[in-house]
Design a protein around this motif. Structure first.
Motif, PDB file in Angstrom:
ATOM      1  N   LEU A   4     -56.334  15.460 -40.922  1.00  0.00           N
ATOM      2  CA  LEU A   4     -55.143  14.853 -40.338  1.00  0.00           C
ATOM      3  C   LEU A   4     -55.299  13.341 -40.283  1.00  0.00           C
ATOM      4  CD1 LEU A   4     -52.518  14.672 -38.635  1.00  0.00           C
ATOM      5  CD2 LEU A   4     -53.931  15.221 -36.619  1.00  0.00           C
ATOM      6  N   LEU A   5     -54.333  12.630 -40.857  1.00  0.00           N
ATOM      7  CA  LEU A   5     -54.255  11.187 -40.729  1.00  0.00           C
ATOM      8  C   LEU A   5     -53.183  10.884 -39.688  1.00  0.00           C
ATOM      9  CD1 LEU A   5     -55.661  11.598 -43.492  1.00  0.00           C
ATOM     10  CD2 LEU A   5     -54.339   9.663 -44.358  1.00  0.00           C
ATOM     11  N   LEU A   6     -53.592  10.250 -38.603  1.00  0.00           N
ATOM     12  CA  LEU A   6     -52.663   9.878 -37.535  1.00  0.00           C
ATOM     13  C   LEU A   6     -52.383   8.388 -37.628  1.00  0.00           C
ATOM     14  CD1 LEU A   6     -54.064  11.724 -34.384  1.00  0.00           C
ATOM     15  CD2 LEU A   6     -51.757  11.988 -35.311  1.00  0.00           C
ATOM     16  N   ALA A   7     -51.131   8.032 -37.798  1.00  0.00           N
ATOM     17  CA  ALA A   7     -50.761   6.619 -37.862  1.00  0.00           C
ATOM     18  C   ALA A   7     -49.765   6.309 -36.758  1.00  0.00           C
ATOM     19  CB  ALA A   7     -50.143   6.284 -39.218  1.00  0.00           C
ATOM     20  N   ARG A   8     -50.016   5.212 -36.047  1.00  0.00           N
ATOM     21  CA  ARG A   8     -49.005   4.740 -35.111  1.00  0.00           C
ATOM     22  C   ARG A   8     -47.991   3.902 -35.895  1.00  0.00           C
ATOM     23  NH1 ARG A   8     -49.666   0.663 -29.899  1.00  0.00           N
ATOM     24  NH2 ARG A   8     -47.473   0.784 -29.247  1.00  0.00           N
ATOM     25  N   HIS A   9     -46.758   3.917 -35.445  1.00  0.00           N
ATOM     26  CA  HIS A   9     -45.717   3.111 -36.080  1.00  0.00           C
ATOM     27  C   HIS A   9     -46.064   1.624 -36.012  1.00  0.00           C
ATOM     28  CE1 HIS A   9     -44.293   1.594 -32.193  1.00  0.00           C
ATOM     29  NE2 HIS A   9     -44.482   2.823 -31.741  1.00  0.00           N
ATOM     30  N   GLY A  10     -45.430   0.845 -36.879  1.00  0.00           N
ATOM     31  CA  GLY A  10     -45.619  -0.599 -36.866  1.00  0.00           C
ATOM     32  C   GLY A  10     -44.900  -1.255 -35.698  1.00  0.00           C
ATOM     33  N   ALA A 130     -48.393  21.197 -32.180  1.00  0.00           N
ATOM     34  CA  ALA A 130     -47.803  20.830 -33.468  1.00  0.00           C
ATOM     35  C   ALA A 130     -48.881  20.590 -34.516  1.00  0.00           C
ATOM     36  CB  ALA A 130     -46.936  19.589 -33.306  1.00  0.00           C
ATOM     37  N   VAL A 131     -49.965  19.924 -34.123  1.00  0.00           N
ATOM     38  CA  VAL A 131     -51.077  19.687 -35.046  1.00  0.00           C
ATOM     39  C   VAL A 131     -51.652  21.009 -35.531  1.00  0.00           C
ATOM     40  CG1 VAL A 131     -53.460  18.858 -35.201  1.00  0.00           C
ATOM     41  CG2 VAL A 131     -51.691  17.395 -34.198  1.00  0.00           C
ATOM     42  N   ARG A 132     -51.883  21.922 -34.616  1.00  0.00           N
ATOM     43  CA  ARG A 132     -52.466  23.218 -35.003  1.00  0.00           C
ATOM     44  C   ARG A 132     -51.545  23.959 -35.971  1.00  0.00           C
ATOM     45  NH1 ARG A 132     -57.814  22.946 -33.526  1.00  0.00           N
ATOM     46  NH2 ARG A 132     -57.962  22.019 -31.439  1.00  0.00           N
ATOM     47  N   GLU A 133     -50.241  23.869 -35.736  1.00  0.00           N
ATOM     48  CA  GLU A 133     -49.306  24.554 -36.635  1.00  0.00           C
ATOM     49  C   GLU A 133     -49.300  23.890 -38.012  1.00  0.00           C
ATOM     50  OE1 GLU A 133     -44.546  24.862 -36.913  1.00  0.00           O
ATOM     51  OE2 GLU A 133     -45.422  25.695 -35.069  1.00  0.00           O
ATOM     52  N   TRP A 134     -49.313  22.565 -38.053  1.00  0.00           N
ATOM     53  CA  TRP A 134     -49.340  21.876 -39.344  1.00  0.00           C
ATOM     54  C   TRP A 134     -50.662  22.115 -40.076  1.00  0.00           C
ATOM     55  CZ3 TRP A 134     -45.736  19.952 -42.381  1.00  0.00           C
ATOM     56  CH2 TRP A 134     -44.475  19.696 -41.829  1.00  0.00           C
ATOM     57  N   GLU A 136     -52.280  24.861 -40.081  1.00  0.00           N
ATOM     58  CA  GLU A 136     -52.093  26.160 -40.735  1.00  0.00           C
ATOM     59  C   GLU A 136     -51.158  26.034 -41.927  1.00  0.00           C
ATOM     60  OE1 GLU A 136     -53.411  29.189 -40.121  1.00  0.00           O
ATOM     61  OE2 GLU A 136     -54.748  28.304 -38.620  1.00  0.00           O
ATOM     62  N   ARG A 137     -50.159  25.199 -41.799  1.00  0.00           N
ATOM     63  CA  ARG A 137     -49.155  25.085 -42.855  1.00  0.00           C
ATOM     64  C   ARG A 137     -49.733  24.459 -44.122  1.00  0.00           C
ATOM     65  NH1 ARG A 137     -43.336  22.580 -41.308  1.00  0.00           N
ATOM     66  NH2 ARG A 137     -43.800  23.960 -39.548  1.00  0.00           N
ATOM     67  N   VAL A 138     -50.538  23.397 -43.974  1.00  0.00           N
ATOM     68  CA  VAL A 138     -51.070  22.722 -45.167  1.00  0.00           C
ATOM     69  C   VAL A 138     -52.336  23.386 -45.688  1.00  0.00           C
ATOM     70  CG1 VAL A 138     -50.059  20.531 -44.460  1.00  0.00           C
ATOM     71  CG2 VAL A 138     -52.452  21.008 -43.900  1.00  0.00           C
ATOM     72  N   GLY A 139     -53.000  24.202 -44.863  1.00  0.00           N
ATOM     73  CA  GLY A 139     -54.168  24.948 -45.321  1.00  0.00           C
ATOM     74  C   GLY A 139     -55.479  24.225 -45.079  1.00  0.00           C
ATOM     75  N   GLU A 140     -56.558  24.955 -45.296  1.00  0.00           N
ATOM     76  CA  GLU A 140     -57.876  24.460 -44.924  1.00  0.00           C
ATOM     77  C   GLU A 140     -58.356  23.306 -45.795  1.00  0.00           C
ATOM     78  OE1 GLU A 140     -60.579  27.714 -47.422  1.00  0.00           O
ATOM     79  OE2 GLU A 140     -60.543  27.745 -45.233  1.00  0.00           O
ATOM     80  N   LYS A 141     -57.772  23.123 -46.955  1.00  0.00           N
ATOM     81  CA  LYS A 141     -58.121  21.984 -47.806  1.00  0.00           C
ATOM     82  C   LYS A 141     -57.039  20.901 -47.761  1.00  0.00           C
ATOM     83  CE  LYS A 141     -61.981  23.673 -49.426  1.00  0.00           C
ATOM     84  NZ  LYS A 141     -63.293  23.051 -49.113  1.00  0.00           N
ATOM     85  N   GLY A 142     -56.056  21.086 -46.903  1.00  0.00           N
ATOM     86  CA  GLY A 142     -54.920  20.181 -46.865  1.00  0.00           C
ATOM     87  C   GLY A 142     -55.240  18.846 -46.217  1.00  0.00           C
ATOM     88  N   VAL A 143     -54.495  17.824 -46.632  1.00  0.00           N
ATOM     89  CA  VAL A 143     -54.564  16.485 -46.043  1.00  0.00           C
ATOM     90  C   VAL A 143     -53.123  16.057 -45.762  1.00  0.00           C
ATOM     91  CG1 VAL A 143     -55.261  14.079 -46.371  1.00  0.00           C
ATOM     92  CG2 VAL A 143     -56.629  15.924 -47.383  1.00  0.00           C
ATOM     93  N   TYR A 144     -52.845  15.666 -44.533  1.00  0.00           N
ATOM     94  CA  TYR A 144     -51.476  15.270 -44.210  1.00  0.00           C
ATOM     95  C   TYR A 144     -51.467  14.121 -43.214  1.00  0.00           C
ATOM     96  CZ  TYR A 144     -51.767  18.031 -39.818  1.00  0.00           C
ATOM     97  OH  TYR A 144     -52.112  18.531 -38.582  1.00  0.00           O
TER      98      TYR A 144
END
Length: 228
Positions: A4-10, A130-134, A136-144
């Motif tokens: 998970l990449l977490l970015a705060r808005h500018g 929401a993080v836990r659901e995402w 699962e959605r992108v999968g164990e190799k996913g990057v979002y």
């Protein structure tokens, strides 16, 4: 492992002096648009399986800057919206610092429900769910990537670090800064925190010399070799 990449808005014209909260129509400032473009450049080499945003304009605009050069659309998830500050929304921070509740927010945030608004514990619960659901959605190799707000990001990081919410004020989330969390089967790992540099994701520890998973742990044996 899901990353998970977490970015705060500018930056916006209200960032800093005013608690913008969920005020509609708060857009990125010129400096904020430059930050969003720089963020997109810093992670240009990272393949993203999804780009997710808070519904507020300043986050959508930041996420869209990242999505601009990619074949990906920005998904809006209401659970990543700013904390509901209720009657505090739109008030100057200098003024709020004089409120009795201000010190509770700083020292004992798990006890805080903003007048006419949301409890900080409820904010953390919805964001982490929401993080836990995402994941699962992108999968164990996913990057979002998720573009959200300072307190929301701090609450997610506190959960990943196993910290009580009362310690989340020790975490910093600056505008357009990036935090990276890798969710392994046993526990999360915080790889970067409030980072403003170029991002290159490390390989999974199981795939690196010295990091074989031979103990039933998802941590690298001997601390792992690190990255260059």
């Amino acid at each position: 492992m899901t990353t998970l990449l977490l970015a705060r808005h500018g930056l916006t014209d209200l960032t800093g002096p005013v608690l913008a909260g969920r005020t509609p129509g708060v857009h990125l400032s010129e400096a904020g648009r430059a930050q969003a473009a720089a963020l997109a450049g810093r992670i240009a080499g990272v393949e993203l399986d999804a780009i997710v945003s808070s519904p507020l304009e300043r986050c959508r605009e930041t996420a869209q800057a990242v999505a601009g050069g990619r074949a990906a659309e920005v998904a809006i998830d209401e659970r990543f919206i700013e904390c509901g500050y209720g009657e505090w929304t739109g008030r100057p921070l200098k003024e709020l610092a004089g409120e009795p509740l201000w010190q509770v927010v700083q020292a004992h945030p798990s006890a805080v429900t903003f007048p006419g608004g949301e409890a900080l514990t409820a904010m953390q619960h919805r964001a982490v769910a929401a993080v836990r659901e995402w994941n699962e959605r992108v999968g164990e190799k996913g990057v979002y990537l998720v573009c959200s707000h300072g307190d929301v990001i701090k609450a997610i990081v506190a959960d990943a670090l196993g910290l009580h919410l009362d310690h989340f004020q020790r975490i910093t989330a600056d505008p357009a800064a990036l935090t990276v969390i890798r969710y392994a089967p046993l526990r999360p790992f915080v790889l970067r925190l409030n980072d403003m540099g170029q991002l290159r994701l490390p390989e999974d520890s199981e795939e690196k010399d010295g990091g074989e998973n031979i103990t039933g742990s998802d941590a690298a044996v001997g601390g792992g070799p690190g990255t260059t």
